[in-house]
Motif scaffolding. Sequence first.
Motif, PDB file in Angstrom:
ATOM      1  N   ALA A   1       2.651  14.090 -32.033  1.00  0.00           N
ATOM      2  CA  ALA A   1       3.328  14.527 -30.803  1.00  0.00           C
ATOM      3  C   ALA A   1       4.671  15.191 -31.094  1.00  0.00           C
ATOM      4  N   GLY A   2       4.747  15.945 -32.208  1.00  0.00           N
ATOM      5  CA  GLY A   2       6.009  16.573 -32.585  1.00  0.00           C
ATOM      6  C   GLY A   2       6.129  17.990 -32.060  1.00  0.00           C
ATOM      7  N   ASP A   3       6.804  18.839 -32.853  1.00  0.00           N
ATOM      8  CA  ASP A   3       7.139  20.190 -32.388  1.00  0.00           C
ATOM      9  C   ASP A   3       5.915  21.067 -32.157  1.00  0.00           C
ATOM     10  N   ILE A   4       4.958  21.034 -33.088  1.00  0.00           N
ATOM     11  CA  ILE A   4       3.832  21.969 -32.934  1.00  0.00           C
ATOM     12  C   ILE A   4       2.886  21.491 -31.823  1.00  0.00           C
ATOM     13  N   ALA A   5       2.899  20.185 -31.551  1.00  0.00           N
ATOM     14  CA  ALA A   5       2.079  19.670 -30.438  1.00  0.00           C
ATOM     15  C   ALA A   5       2.476  20.346 -29.130  1.00  0.00           C
ATOM     16  N   ARG A   6       3.765  20.634 -28.981  1.00  0.00           N
ATOM     17  CA  ARG A   6       4.258  21.289 -27.769  1.00  0.00           C
ATOM     18  C   ARG A   6       3.592  22.668 -27.608  1.00  0.00           C
TER      19      ARG A   6
ATOM     20  N   VAL B   1      -2.606  12.178 -25.903  1.00  0.00           N
ATOM     21  CA  VAL B   1      -1.756  12.558 -27.030  1.00  0.00           C
ATOM     22  C   VAL B   1      -1.534  11.281 -27.830  1.00  0.00           C
ATOM     23  N   VAL B   2      -1.772  11.355 -29.150  1.00  0.00           N
ATOM     24  CA  VAL B   2      -1.709  10.165 -30.006  1.00  0.00           C
ATOM     25  C   VAL B   2      -0.587  10.318 -31.027  1.00  0.00           C
ATOM     26  N   ASP B   3       0.224   9.299 -31.182  1.00  0.00           N
ATOM     27  CA  ASP B   3       1.290   9.308 -32.192  1.00  0.00           C
ATOM     28  C   ASP B   3       1.622   7.844 -32.491  1.00  0.00           C
TER      29      ASP B   3
ATOM     30  N   VAL C   1      -5.231  18.438 -34.782  1.00  0.00           N
ATOM     31  CA  VAL C   1      -4.501  17.664 -35.791  1.00  0.00           C
ATOM     32  C   VAL C   1      -3.122  18.296 -35.990  1.00  0.00           C
ATOM     33  N   CYS C   2      -2.087  17.640 -35.462  1.00  0.00           N
ATOM     34  CA  CYS C   2      -0.709  18.176 -35.461  1.00  0.00           C
ATOM     35  C   CYS C   2       0.236  17.191 -36.139  1.00  0.00           C
ATOM     36  N   THR C   3      -0.239  16.528 -37.175  1.00  0.00           N
ATOM     37  CA  THR C   3       0.522  15.477 -37.866  1.00  0.00           C
ATOM     38  C   THR C   3       1.194  16.037 -39.118  1.00  0.00           C
TER      39      THR C   3
ATOM     40  N   ASP D   1       0.224  14.778 -44.960  1.00  0.00           N
ATOM     41  CA  ASP D   1      -0.532  13.702 -45.621  1.00  0.00           C
ATOM     42  C   ASP D   1      -1.469  12.984 -44.657  1.00  0.00           C
ATOM     43  N   GLN D   2      -1.303  13.236 -43.361  1.00  0.00           N
ATOM     44  CA  GLN D   2      -2.180  12.592 -42.369  1.00  0.00           C
ATOM     45  C   GLN D   2      -3.308  13.525 -41.903  1.00  0.00           C
ATOM     46  N   HIS D   3      -3.329  14.772 -42.400  1.00  0.00           N
ATOM     47  CA  HIS D   3      -4.374  15.706 -41.938  1.00  0.00           C
ATOM     48  C   HIS D   3      -5.772  15.201 -42.303  1.00  0.00           C
TER      49      HIS D   3
ATOM     50  N   VAL E   1      -8.825  26.201 -38.602  1.00  0.00           N
ATOM     51  CA  VAL E   1      -7.506  25.981 -39.205  1.00  0.00           C
ATOM     52  C   VAL E   1      -6.522  26.981 -38.596  1.00  0.00           C
ATOM     53  N   CYS E   2      -5.324  26.490 -38.268  1.00  0.00           N
ATOM     54  CA  CYS E   2      -4.317  27.322 -37.576  1.00  0.00           C
ATOM     55  C   CYS E   2      -3.603  28.263 -38.539  1.00  0.00           C
ATOM     56  N   PHE E   3      -4.318  29.295 -38.972  1.00  0.00           N
ATOM     57  CA  PHE E   3      -3.684  30.445 -39.616  1.00  0.00           C
ATOM     58  C   PHE E   3      -3.563  31.503 -38.526  1.00  0.00           C
ATOM     59  N   GLN E   4      -2.716  31.184 -37.526  1.00  0.00           N
ATOM     60  CA  GLN E   4      -2.666  32.005 -36.315  1.00  0.00           C
ATOM     61  C   GLN E   4      -2.148  33.411 -36.570  1.00  0.00           C
ATOM     62  N   ASN E   5      -1.438  33.604 -37.711  1.00  0.00           N
ATOM     63  CA  ASN E   5      -0.884  34.947 -37.939  1.00  0.00           C
ATOM     64  C   ASN E   5      -1.956  35.985 -38.221  1.00  0.00           C
TER      65      ASN E   5
ATOM     66  N   ILE F   1       3.790  25.542 -49.463  1.00  0.00           N
ATOM     67  CA  ILE F   1       2.711  24.881 -48.695  1.00  0.00           C
ATOM     68  C   ILE F   1       3.064  24.780 -47.211  1.00  0.00           C
ATOM     69  N   ASN F   2       4.357  24.728 -46.910  1.00  0.00           N
ATOM     70  CA  ASN F   2       4.746  24.502 -45.516  1.00  0.00           C
ATOM     71  C   ASN F   2       5.086  25.804 -44.794  1.00  0.00           C
ATOM     72  N   GLN F   3       5.863  26.684 -45.451  1.00  0.00           N
ATOM     73  CA  GLN F   3       6.306  27.880 -44.741  1.00  0.00           C
ATOM     74  C   GLN F   3       5.496  29.133 -45.121  1.00  0.00           C
TER      75      GLN F   3
ATOM     76  N   SER G   1       0.942  33.731 -32.335  1.00  0.00           N
ATOM     77  CA  SER G   1      -0.468  33.861 -31.979  1.00  0.00           C
ATOM     78  C   SER G   1      -1.232  32.547 -31.851  1.00  0.00           C
ATOM     79  N   HIS G   2      -0.531  31.410 -31.742  1.00  0.00           N
ATOM     80  CA  HIS G   2      -1.242  30.145 -31.539  1.00  0.00           C
ATOM     81  C   HIS G   2      -2.162  30.222 -30.326  1.00  0.00           C
ATOM     82  N   GLN G   3      -1.603  30.761 -29.241  1.00  0.00           N
ATOM     83  CA  GLN G   3      -2.377  30.844 -28.001  1.00  0.00           C
ATOM     84  C   GLN G   3      -3.682  31.620 -28.228  1.00  0.00           C
TER      85      GLN G   3
HETATM   86  N1  NAD Z   1       0.991  26.966 -37.625  1.00  0.00           N
HETATM   87  C1  NAD Z   1       2.325  26.996 -37.661  1.00  0.00           C
HETATM   88  O1  NAD Z   1       2.948  28.043 -37.659  1.00  0.00           O
HETATM   89  C2  NAD Z   1       3.055  25.694 -37.684  1.00  0.00           C
HETATM   90  C3  NAD Z   1       4.403  25.632 -37.287  1.00  0.00           C
HETATM   91  C4  NAD Z   1       5.045  24.376 -37.331  1.00  0.00           C
HETATM   92  C5  NAD Z   1       4.369  23.252 -37.806  1.00  0.00           C
HETATM   93  N2  NAD Z   1       3.067  23.385 -38.213  1.00  0.00           N
HETATM   94  C6  NAD Z   1       2.318  22.235 -38.753  1.00  0.00           C
HETATM   95  O2  NAD Z   1       2.147  21.267 -37.735  1.00  0.00           O
HETATM   96  C7  NAD Z   1       2.105  19.961 -38.312  1.00  0.00           C
HETATM   97  C8  NAD Z   1       3.157  19.082 -37.644  1.00  0.00           C
HETATM   98  O3  NAD Z   1       4.426  19.691 -37.788  1.00  0.00           O
HETATM   99  P1  NAD Z   1       5.596  19.393 -36.737  1.00  0.00           P
HETATM  100  O4  NAD Z   1       6.633  20.407 -37.033  1.00  0.00           O
HETATM  101  O5  NAD Z   1       5.052  19.288 -35.381  1.00  0.00           O
HETATM  102  O6  NAD Z   1       6.074  17.959 -37.263  1.00  0.00           O
HETATM  103  P2  NAD Z   1       6.916  16.863 -36.457  1.00  0.00           P
HETATM  104  O7  NAD Z   1       7.577  16.017 -37.456  1.00  0.00           O
HETATM  105  O8  NAD Z   1       7.745  17.537 -35.407  1.00  0.00           O
HETATM  106  O9  NAD Z   1       5.784  16.027 -35.702  1.00  0.00           O
HETATM  107  C9  NAD Z   1       4.805  15.277 -36.386  1.00  0.00           C
HETATM  108  C10 NAD Z   1       4.408  14.121 -35.495  1.00  0.00           C
HETATM  109  O10 NAD Z   1       3.257  13.487 -36.061  1.00  0.00           O
HETATM  110  C11 NAD Z   1       3.417  12.087 -35.898  1.00  0.00           C
HETATM  111  N3  NAD Z   1       2.522  11.372 -36.820  1.00  0.00           N
HETATM  112  C12 NAD Z   1       2.755  10.942 -38.090  1.00  0.00           C
HETATM  113  N4  NAD Z   1       1.639  10.331 -38.589  1.00  0.00           N
HETATM  114  C13 NAD Z   1       0.709  10.381 -37.610  1.00  0.00           C
HETATM  115  C14 NAD Z   1      -0.625   9.906 -37.509  1.00  0.00           C
HETATM  116  N5  NAD Z   1      -1.247   9.303 -38.536  1.00  0.00           N
HETATM  117  N6  NAD Z   1      -1.281  10.099 -36.353  1.00  0.00           N
HETATM  118  C15 NAD Z   1      -0.679  10.717 -35.307  1.00  0.00           C
HETATM  119  N7  NAD Z   1       0.572  11.194 -35.336  1.00  0.00           N
HETATM  120  C16 NAD Z   1       1.266  11.035 -36.478  1.00  0.00           C
HETATM  121  C17 NAD Z   1       4.901  11.847 -36.103  1.00  0.00           C
HETATM  122  O11 NAD Z   1       5.306  10.602 -35.553  1.00  0.00           O
HETATM  123  C18 NAD Z   1       5.483  13.053 -35.359  1.00  0.00           C
HETATM  124  O12 NAD Z   1       5.712  12.755 -34.000  1.00  0.00           O
HETATM  125  C19 NAD Z   1       2.317  20.163 -39.806  1.00  0.00           C
HETATM  126  O13 NAD Z   1       1.064  20.267 -40.431  1.00  0.00           O
HETATM  127  C20 NAD Z   1       3.041  21.495 -39.883  1.00  0.00           C
HETATM  128  O14 NAD Z   1       2.879  22.179 -41.113  1.00  0.00           O
HETATM  129  C21 NAD Z   1       2.410  24.566 -38.137  1.00  0.00           C
END
Ligand code: NAD
Length: 339
Positions: free
Chosen positions: A13-18, A34-36, A71-73, A76-78, A121-125, A180-182, A294-296
Amino acid sequence: MSTTTRRAVIVGAGDIARVHLAALTALGVEVAAVVDPDEQRAVERAATAGAHGSSDLEAVLAAGDIDVVHVCTPHDQHAPVALAALAAGVNVLLEKPLAHTLADAQQIAAAAEAASVKVGVCFQNRYNPTSQAMRAALAGGSLGPILAASATVPWSRTGAYYAAKPWAGQSVRSGGGALINQSIHTIDLVQWLVGPVSEISGRAFQLEAIPGVDVEDTATLVMTHNPAGQPPVRSTMWVTNTNAINAPVTIDVQCENGSLSLRGNLTIAEADGTTTVVSDDRPDSDTPSYWGLSHQALIADFYAQLDRPEPFWIAPVDALPAQQILSQVYQQSGLYTSG
Ligand SMILES: NC(=O)c1ccc[n+]([C@@H]2O[C@H](COP(=O)([O-])OP(=O)(O)OC[C@H]3O[C@@H](n4cnc5c(N)ncnc54)[C@H](O)[C@@H]3O)[C@@H](O)[C@H]2O)c1
């Protein structure tokens, strides 16, 4: 089945979940839960979509009647979340990267291949108008064989970023940093545009010390691609999280009869002097532009494909090349060897 009768669950439920929630709301998909592990966070995020917040994924999956698990975790939780959803027979839309290690990524790809549900997989670009235009221009043939390609990702990730997401600075959880992240999106785009990669030479470094952060912030790569029907071609890439600002990703492709140059806008220059400019502008989006806009589009397409028999076009097996490339750079750099 119409999109408006689909039911989704968002895990994490973090940033990308929004961003996922906003896309689902726009599509009219019902968000069931929504699960967290932070239940308060789950409840608050869920409330924005009139959904149920929970810390118990097992119970949510057991309740059934779910079409897609998002899956927005942290990385390591993917694998655990994606594999649990697949075991429950639910379609999965997975944030990038596939996983924090290549072994987990391969496990997800194998499970997805064996499953009867869809995994995206979200390779939205890849959905950016500029990316689509580059791909079409190269496939069109008028630019001629590719001579060279290069890319840069001059981004900024400060201590404040890592303070808000400690997992992102911990290699055991994230699997790494700038690559791996950016920059994984740009690695994917370059291999998708220029062709499959057969040789990689790269190094990754941590140049800036930030307390609690042990992931690379800078990397440089040379790759040999094998475009269909053309001689092998080399690309170079430089990526960093130490830039003072998030400057636009650049991609340049030189061809025998013209060139592609992405600098925010894409300029396609042809040998006859014709120049075409393509823009990604989406003024109505509230997603940070450096994530791509391009997520949408990707999420809408994934839901539109659910009833079709063929796999989604960005399935785990299609996301593996980018993960293999960056894993090889980590290996050559002696980083994260326990993964
Ligand atoms: N596609 C993109 O452009 C893009 C952009 C930003 C982030 N992301 C990806 O999105 C994912 C999350 O990133 P974020 O920025 O939202 O991180 P974040 O830290 O803002 O949010 C992650 C959330 O996951 C929760 N979490 C941890 N373990 C969990 C579990 N086992 N089950 C459920 N929830 C769990 C955390 O408590 C947290 O609330 C990552 O894989 C990141 O790489 C992708």
